[in-house]
Design an enzyme around this catalytic site. Structure first.
Site, PDB file in Angstrom:
ATOM      1  N   GLU A 136      -8.011   7.229  -5.140  1.00  0.00           N
ATOM      2  CA  GLU A 136      -7.627   5.990  -5.837  1.00  0.00           C
ATOM      3  C   GLU A 136      -8.694   5.577  -6.858  1.00  0.00           C
ATOM      4  O   GLU A 136      -8.370   5.218  -7.986  1.00  0.00           O
ATOM      5  CB  GLU A 136      -7.451   4.878  -4.781  1.00  0.00           C
ATOM      6  CG  GLU A 136      -6.838   3.619  -5.298  1.00  0.00           C
ATOM      7  CD  GLU A 136      -5.312   3.655  -5.360  1.00  0.00           C
ATOM      8  OE1 GLU A 136      -4.680   4.142  -4.413  1.00  0.00           O
ATOM      9  OE2 GLU A 136      -4.763   3.188  -6.366  1.00  0.00           O
ATOM     10  N   ASP A 178      -6.996  -0.344   2.360  1.00  0.00           N
ATOM     11  CA  ASP A 178      -5.635   0.193   2.391  1.00  0.00           C
ATOM     12  C   ASP A 178      -5.598   1.616   2.953  1.00  0.00           C
ATOM     13  O   ASP A 178      -4.760   1.946   3.793  1.00  0.00           O
ATOM     14  CB  ASP A 178      -5.028   0.182   0.984  1.00  0.00           C
ATOM     15  CG  ASP A 178      -5.063  -1.207   0.366  1.00  0.00           C
ATOM     16  OD1 ASP A 178      -5.279  -2.173   1.113  1.00  0.00           O
ATOM     17  OD2 ASP A 178      -4.890  -1.316  -0.861  1.00  0.00           O
ATOM     18  N   SER A 214       0.800  -1.237   0.000  1.00  0.00           N
ATOM     19  CA  SER A 214       0.000   0.000   0.000  1.00  0.00           C
ATOM     20  C   SER A 214       0.824   1.275   0.000  1.00  0.00           C
ATOM     21  O   SER A 214       0.530   2.228   0.727  1.00  0.00           O
ATOM     22  CB  SER A 214      -0.978   0.019   1.181  1.00  0.00           C
ATOM     23  OG  SER A 214      -1.949  -0.943   0.984  1.00  0.00           O
TER      24      SER A 214
HETATM   25  C1  GLA Z   1      -5.778  -5.038  -2.785  1.00  0.00           C
HETATM   26  C2  GLA Z   1      -6.830  -3.932  -2.672  1.00  0.00           C
HETATM   27  C3  GLA Z   1      -7.540  -4.004  -1.313  1.00  0.00           C
HETATM   28  C4  GLA Z   1      -8.097  -5.404  -1.075  1.00  0.00           C
HETATM   29  C5  GLA Z   1      -6.983  -6.448  -1.276  1.00  0.00           C
HETATM   30  C6  GLA Z   1      -7.474  -7.861  -1.160  1.00  0.00           C
HETATM   31  O1  GLA Z   1      -4.743  -4.810  -1.870  1.00  0.00           O
HETATM   32  O2  GLA Z   1      -6.206  -2.668  -2.813  1.00  0.00           O
HETATM   33  O3  GLA Z   1      -8.585  -3.033  -1.273  1.00  0.00           O
HETATM   34  O4  GLA Z   1      -9.178  -5.668  -1.924  1.00  0.00           O
HETATM   35  O5  GLA Z   1      -6.368  -6.310  -2.548  1.00  0.00           O
HETATM   36  O6  GLA Z   1      -7.929  -8.134   0.134  1.00  0.00           O
END
Ligand code: GLA
Length: 405
Positions: A183, A195, A136
């Site tokens: 986002e 995230d 993230s």
């Molecule tokens: C990515 C997305 C999150 C979530 C995960 C799976 O990281 O950004 O929002 O959906 O995948 O849990």
């Protein structure tokens, strides 16, 4: 290769000084405000956020630092230590250009609705959140930029305790929602809310139990160590596979609603309903993962509240990985290798892929001391099996976003 240790207070101060220096060197004066926000790993609750289910992320030791000041010539600019190229744009005309500073430009646009100002600004970014690893880095940049933009305009945020806003008009929860809008609406990635909420709201020593249907969050004490293993495998197909899974989940929900029109989200479907509706493959497996994973989060939170018994936590982590591997089909051979390599060792609770999957990172949860001992051997064994070394980090739950003194 050894696992790097979470950076302590000295590392934090150094990073703050570095972003101030970068701003000063780039723009010829001191910044007005510095803010920072962490990356995250999700302990459990994968692919549940966009299905209205629960997630349980922690903030990691790696953070993104943003220094900000008003621009003096009507042009907004962003410079990054890690990404090199400097971006420049007019705030009123800001749009996504597939450049790294889209996240900054978009975050400044999203911050407007919270009182974040409409003038041109200059931003310097220093980050030790690994990029492209599924930790993230983009959410950390969005959240830190919005927080910095609000502080620049003197907007004070109310404290959020256990999901409840205590006084004040704006909160870190609003920052998380604005970062999520950046986002989805500005950058154009249809992710769930996990995230941005993790980066904004996590607390030191706690995981964030976030119910994604209502966006209500509770801090859950979590004292186990977490070893993050980045398998360093290409994730080229991730976005298209992610979009396919989202569409499959929507199709499954539409069919389930023909049996139960009151069903709000896929995560809330009862196991009996799944059995009765006989969803066609692969929708049956996708729905089974989402429904069982949502329940595993609840059990994990209960286990944490009852003292965090490692055996119970580990069984849930391992079951989550199997469900992601077999039912959601978002694992990779390298992620499976990490999960299998780490089960049934003293001091290790369990392991699973974390984040979207299809490559990226796995987590191993256990005693901090045991994780430090096994990390070098795990790296060596991984390299022997796969021909390249993974990147590894050990973390405990760290603090979420904050304005720096
Ligand atoms: C990515 C997305 C999150 C979530 C995960 C799976 O990281 O950004 O929002 O959906 O995948 O849990």
């Amino acid at each position: 290769m050894t696992a790097s240790v979470a950076s302590g207070d000295e590392g934090m101060l150094a990073r703050r000084d570095e972003v101030v220096s970068l701003f000063t060197l780039s723009f010829g004066r001191q910044p007005a405000v510095v803010a920072s926000a962490p990356g995250r790993v999700n302990l459990i609750g994968e692919h549940t956020d966009y299905n209205g289910g629960a997630v349980l992320p922690i903030a990691i030791a790696q953070r993104t630092w943003v220094a900000i000041g008003h621009s003096r010539d009507g042009l907004s600019r962003a410079v990054s230590r890690e990404l090199g190229e400097t971006g420049a744009w007019r705030h009123a005309d800001a749009k996504a250009t597939h450049a790294w500073w889209d996240y900054v430009a978009g975050a400044l646009v999203s911050a407007e609705s919270l009182g974040g100002g409409r003038s041109a600004r200059e931003v310097a970014v220093v980050s030790d959140v690994p990029m492209g690893a599924g930790l993230s880095s983009s959410a950390a940049l969005e959240v830190a930029t919005i927080l910095a933009a609000l502080a620049l305009e003197g907007v004070t945020l109310a404290a959020v305790g256990d999901g409840a806003v205590a006084g004040g008009s704006r909160s870190l929860r609003d920052v998380a929602l604005a970062a999520h809008r950046t986002e989805t609406e500005f950058v154009g990635v249809q992710c769930g809310i996990m995230d941005q909420f993790a980066s904004a709201l996590c607390r030191e020593g706690h995981a964030l139990h976030l119910r994604c249907d209502t966006a209500q969050a509770t801090a859950v004490p979590f004292s186990r160590g977490v070893l993050i293993v980045d398998t360093m495998t290409p994730r080229a197909l991730r976005q298209s596979a992610f979009n396919t899974r989202r569409a499959e989940c929507e199709s499954a929900l539409a069919i389930l609603r023909t049996y139960d029109p009151a069903l709000q989200t896929l995560a809330q479907a009862a196991p009996d309903l799944l059995a009765e509706s006989a969803l066609p493959a692969p929708l049956d497996r996708r729905a089974r993962h989402v429904v069982s994973e949502h329940r595993r989060v609840r059990e994990f939170v209960s286990a944490c509240a009852e003292g965090g018994d490692g055996e119970r936590l580990g069984a849930l982590l391992n079951a989550s990985h199997r469900s992601l591997r077999d039912d959601y089909e978002c694992s990779s051979p390298e992620l499976d290798w990490v999960a299998e390599h780490c089960v049934a060792r003293v001091g290790i609770d369990g392991a699973r892929l974390t984040g979207a999957g299809w490559g990226g990172c796995a987590i191993v949860v256990g005693d901090d001391a045991t994780l430090r001992t096994i990390a070098p051997d795990l790296s060596d064994a991984f390299e022997t099996s796969w021909g390249h070394a993974p990147r590894t980090w050990i973390t405990t739950p760290m603090a979420g976003a904050r304005v720096e003194a």
